[in-house]
Scaffold this motif. Structure first.
Motif, PDB file in Angstrom:
ATOM      1  N   PHE A  51      36.253  40.439  39.297  1.00 22.00           N
ATOM      2  CA  PHE A  51      37.030  40.313  40.523  1.00 22.00           C
ATOM      3  C   PHE A  51      37.346  38.848  40.810  1.00 22.00           C
ATOM      4  CE2 PHE A  51      36.758  39.526  45.147  1.00 22.00           C
ATOM      5  CZ  PHE A  51      37.949  40.115  45.524  1.00 22.00           C
ATOM      6  N   ILE A  52      36.343  37.995  40.725  1.00 20.52           N
ATOM      7  CA  ILE A  52      36.527  36.581  41.042  1.00 20.52           C
ATOM      8  C   ILE A  52      37.415  35.894  40.010  1.00 20.52           C
ATOM      9  CG2 ILE A  52      35.305  34.375  41.195  1.00 20.52           C
ATOM     10  CD1 ILE A  52      33.043  35.913  42.593  1.00 20.52           C
ATOM     11  N   LEU A  53      37.180  36.149  38.731  1.00 22.11           N
ATOM     12  CA  LEU A  53      38.019  35.533  37.688  1.00 22.11           C
ATOM     13  C   LEU A  53      39.458  36.016  37.769  1.00 22.11           C
ATOM     14  CD1 LEU A  53      35.606  35.513  34.627  1.00 22.11           C
ATOM     15  CD2 LEU A  53      36.315  33.583  36.032  1.00 22.11           C
ATOM     16  N   GLY A  54      39.645  37.306  38.025  1.00 27.25           N
ATOM     17  CA  GLY A  54      40.999  37.837  38.166  1.00 27.25           C
ATOM     18  C   GLY A  54      41.714  37.253  39.364  1.00 27.25           C
ATOM     19  N   ALA A  55      40.999  37.144  40.467  1.00 21.23           N
ATOM     20  CA  ALA A  55      41.591  36.557  41.682  1.00 21.23           C
ATOM     21  C   ALA A  55      41.964  35.103  41.454  1.00 21.23           C
ATOM     22  CB  ALA A  55      40.619  36.684  42.845  1.00 21.23           C
ATOM     23  N   GLU A  56      41.093  34.342  40.817  1.00 23.18           N
ATOM     24  CA  GLU A  56      41.378  32.925  40.567  1.00 23.18           C
ATOM     25  C   GLU A  56      42.568  32.761  39.616  1.00 23.18           C
ATOM     26  OE1 GLU A  56      40.960  28.739  40.659  1.00 23.18           O
ATOM     27  OE2 GLU A  56      40.337  30.322  42.009  1.00 23.18           O
ATOM     28  N   PHE A  57      42.623  33.576  38.568  1.00 20.85           N
ATOM     29  CA  PHE A  57      43.720  33.485  37.611  1.00 20.85           C
ATOM     30  C   PHE A  57      45.057  33.809  38.272  1.00 20.85           C
ATOM     31  CE2 PHE A  57      46.556  35.562  34.561  1.00 20.85           C
ATOM     32  CZ  PHE A  57      46.745  34.505  33.670  1.00 20.85           C
ATOM     33  N   THR A  58      45.122  34.924  38.993  1.00 23.44           N
ATOM     34  CA  THR A  58      46.393  35.299  39.619  1.00 23.44           C
ATOM     35  C   THR A  58      46.784  34.331  40.720  1.00 23.44           C
ATOM     36  OG1 THR A  58      45.223  36.838  41.079  1.00 23.44           O
ATOM     37  CG2 THR A  58      46.202  37.758  39.085  1.00 23.44           C
ATOM     38  N   GLU A  59      45.802  33.814  41.449  1.00 23.43           N
ATOM     39  CA  GLU A  59      46.100  32.832  42.500  1.00 23.43           C
ATOM     40  C   GLU A  59      46.666  31.559  41.894  1.00 23.43           C
ATOM     41  OE1 GLU A  59      45.511  29.350  44.767  1.00 23.43           O
ATOM     42  OE2 GLU A  59      44.073  29.867  43.226  1.00 23.43           O
ATOM     43  N   CYS A  60      46.076  31.077  40.803  1.00 22.66           N
ATOM     44  CA  CYS A  60      46.564  29.847  40.156  1.00 22.66           C
ATOM     45  C   CYS A  60      47.972  30.042  39.598  1.00 22.66           C
ATOM     46  CB  CYS A  60      45.620  29.425  39.040  1.00 22.66           C
ATOM     47  SG  CYS A  60      44.142  28.617  39.620  1.00 22.66           S
TER      48      CYS A  60
END
Length: 190
Positions: A51-60
């Motif tokens: 969840f955290i890695l996916g959120a960070e990737f899509t946010e970036c």
């Protein structure tokens, strides 16, 4: 092979009490999202990590895609001069990089990291939706197109994205720096 006295298993962290293998709860004081004692079977999974890695990737990807195309959008679609468009983009990026101070304060003082990420991802998604809607506004409004409404929705979307970015960055970027309970990690990795 014979086991020497030096080869005996020794705990990595000596100050923790030994885990009771028959208990279904973790005995080191770890709690779940409801502030109840964490269960061994439901703790230590990779769900939060994805969840955290996916959120960070899509946010970036979303943030940098918007920031790279923003001057072109403001000079082409919203007829502004290059100077005004560059000023707007610089102000927006500065705001986006200042907001993590607010997000970190809210996470540390009131909500915690998880809820701060959830709340600010929601704000981020709303901002991206409004920003996308502002790009489609001339098509949707047709003859009743108003440049003022177009600018207002674009600015609203941009600054909601900056606010969402400010809540995500301090919580996700600091996640790897949180101390790991090595005893539990070793117990559950096998």
């Amino acid at each position: 092979m014979a086991m020497d006295a030096q080869d005996e298993e020794k705990p990595l962290i000596h100050h923790l009490p030994p885990q009771d293998e028959t208990s279904e709860f973790i005995s080191d004081g770890t709690v779940d999202i409801s502030n109840l004692s964490a269960r061994k079977q439901r703790t230590g999974n990779w769900t939060a990590c994805f969840f955290i890695l996916g959120a960070e990737f899509t946010e970036c990807v979303a943030f940098f895609a918007v920031s790279k195309n923003l001057v072109t959008y403001r000079t082409g679609v919203l007829p502004e001069s290059n100077v005004n468009a560059a000023t707007t983009v610089s102000t927006w990026i500065g705001t986006a990089f200042f907001k993590p101070l607010i997000g970190a304060f809210l996470a540390d003082t009131f909500w915690g990291r998880y809820w701060t990420i959830v709340i600010f991802i929601s704000v981020y998604v709303i901002g991206m939706t409004i920003l996308t809607g502002s790009a489609l506004l001339p098509l949707l409004m047709g003859l009743s197109y108003n440049r003022g409404i177009h600018c207002l929705t674009a600015y609203l979307g941009l600054y909601l994205v900056a606010l969402g970015n400010g809540g995500i960055k301090p919580c996700v970027s600091a996640a790897p720096l949180v101390p790991i309970n090595l005893t539990r990690l070793i117990q559950w990795s096998g």
